[in-house]
Write a protein that holds these residues in place. Structure first.
Motif, short mmCIF file in Angstrom:
data_model
loop_
_atom_site.label_atom_id
_atom_site.label_comp_id
_atom_site.label_asym_id
_atom_site.label_seq_id
_atom_site.Cartn_x
_atom_site.Cartn_y
_atom_site.Cartn_z
N ALA A 121 0.84 -1.21 0.00
CA ALA A 121 0.00 0.00 0.00
C ALA A 121 0.87 1.25 0.00
O ALA A 121 0.46 2.30 -0.50
N ASN A 122 2.06 1.13 0.58
CA ASN A 122 3.08 2.19 0.52
C ASN A 122 4.29 1.64 -0.22
O ASN A 122 4.55 0.44 -0.18
N CYS A 166 0.55 1.72 -5.27
CA CYS A 166 0.60 2.22 -3.90
C CYS A 166 -0.18 3.53 -3.79
O CYS A 166 -0.39 4.23 -4.77
N SER A 167 -0.58 3.86 -2.56
CA SER A 167 -1.25 5.13 -2.31
C SER A 167 -0.27 6.20 -1.86
O SER A 167 -0.63 7.38 -1.77
N SER A 168 0.97 5.81 -1.54
CA SER A 168 1.98 6.78 -1.15
C SER A 168 3.37 6.18 -1.29
O SER A 168 3.54 4.95 -1.32
#
Length: 282
Positions: free
Chosen positions: A67-68, A93-95
């Protein structure tokens, strides 16, 4: 055995070598170390892949891709290799988050394809302490959140996340993953809060990542109507006491450089800046 300079996706059999890299910087790497210690390197259990960079057959750098996207002990050559792999895989990923120098270099290479980002936070001080403050007494009303208080603490967690990240954690899947994460923290005794006489949350924080050597406080939040009233520092001191007593000898957190009130609070409680993180938010 790999003898060349190369990168590859790590396998469960690479666990000891990966942990040795993570252990080089136990405070900086606490978030990823905690996940790897629980889940190993199986991508399904870990929630993402762990990429490794080898110099002369020796694993020297890592990058968590879930997710990161998180570069770990990443040298300039490793960053280039991780960027190549990330470009080929496409953004999932979101970040991107991690030590500022490596994260900045990684983003420079990925921005042409992955940009623009929703927000880039180039300097987020990493702060650490290993002792209780002399001048701030812990708030005696801050305590562990009980499992039957999950519905009470959840709105405060959502408010904190939305203020901090700029989007609601309830978007997308309706908040199922986020609610599960909050429930996990409550269930493991790592969610703390002060409630007022009506049962509403005044202050809350969590110990989000824990290893034997370090832990990381996250999600610090004071209800808007209680801000500026001296709630945060005693609340943080209380959570710090729990952390040092029950979890790890070193406690860390990272904070946005523009959040001056928070930085002052953490300094009052004894946290000292030892480095910087960077976050790229999509």
């Amino acid at each position: 055995m790999l003898t060349q300079t190369t990168s590859r996706v790590l396998e469960p059999s690479d666990l000891d070598a990966a942990l040795a890299v993570l252990d080089r910087e136990p405070v900086t790497n606490a978030f990823v170390t905690a996940r790897v210690q629980i889940a190993g390197l199986d991508p399904w259990r870990l929630g993402g892949e762990m990429w490794g960079w080898y110099e002369g057959g020796v694993l020297t750098s890592l990058c968590y891709a879930g997710a990161n996207l998180v570069p770990i002990c990443a040298t300039p050559r490793a960053v280039r290799a991780f960027a190549d792999r990330a470009r080929r895989a496409g953004r999932r990923c979101s970040s991107i988050v991690g030590p500022a120098e490596a994260t900045s270099a990684l983003w420079r290479l990925l921005e042409p394809q992955w940009g623009p980002a929703r927000e880039v936070r180039t300097h987020q001080p990493l702060m650490v302490t290993d002792r209780m403050p002399d001048t701030v007494a812990p708030d005696p009303y801050v305590r562990r959140v009980r499992k039957d208080e999950l519905e009470t603490i959840m709105p405060a967690c959502v408010a904190m996340f939305t203020e901090e990240v700029g989007v609601s954690p309830l978007a997308g899947d309706g908040g199922l993953l986020y609610q599960a994460r909050v429930a996990e923290l409550v269930g493991s005794g790592r969610s703390f809060a002060r409630f007022d006489a009506d049962g509403k949350v005044v202050f809350k924080a969590e110990i989000g990542a824990t290893t034997g050597r370090a832990c990381q406080i996250q999600g610090v939040w004071v209800a808007p109507e209680h801000r500026g009233k001296g709630v945060a520092a005693p609340g943080m001191a209380a959570v710090l006491r729990y952390a040092l007593t029950d979890i790890a000898p070193v406690v860390s957190l990272y904070v946005n450089d523009f959040n001056t009130p928070a930085r002052r609070t953490y300094e009052r409680v004894g946290f000292q800046e030892v480095g910087a993180f960077m976050s790229v938010l999509f």
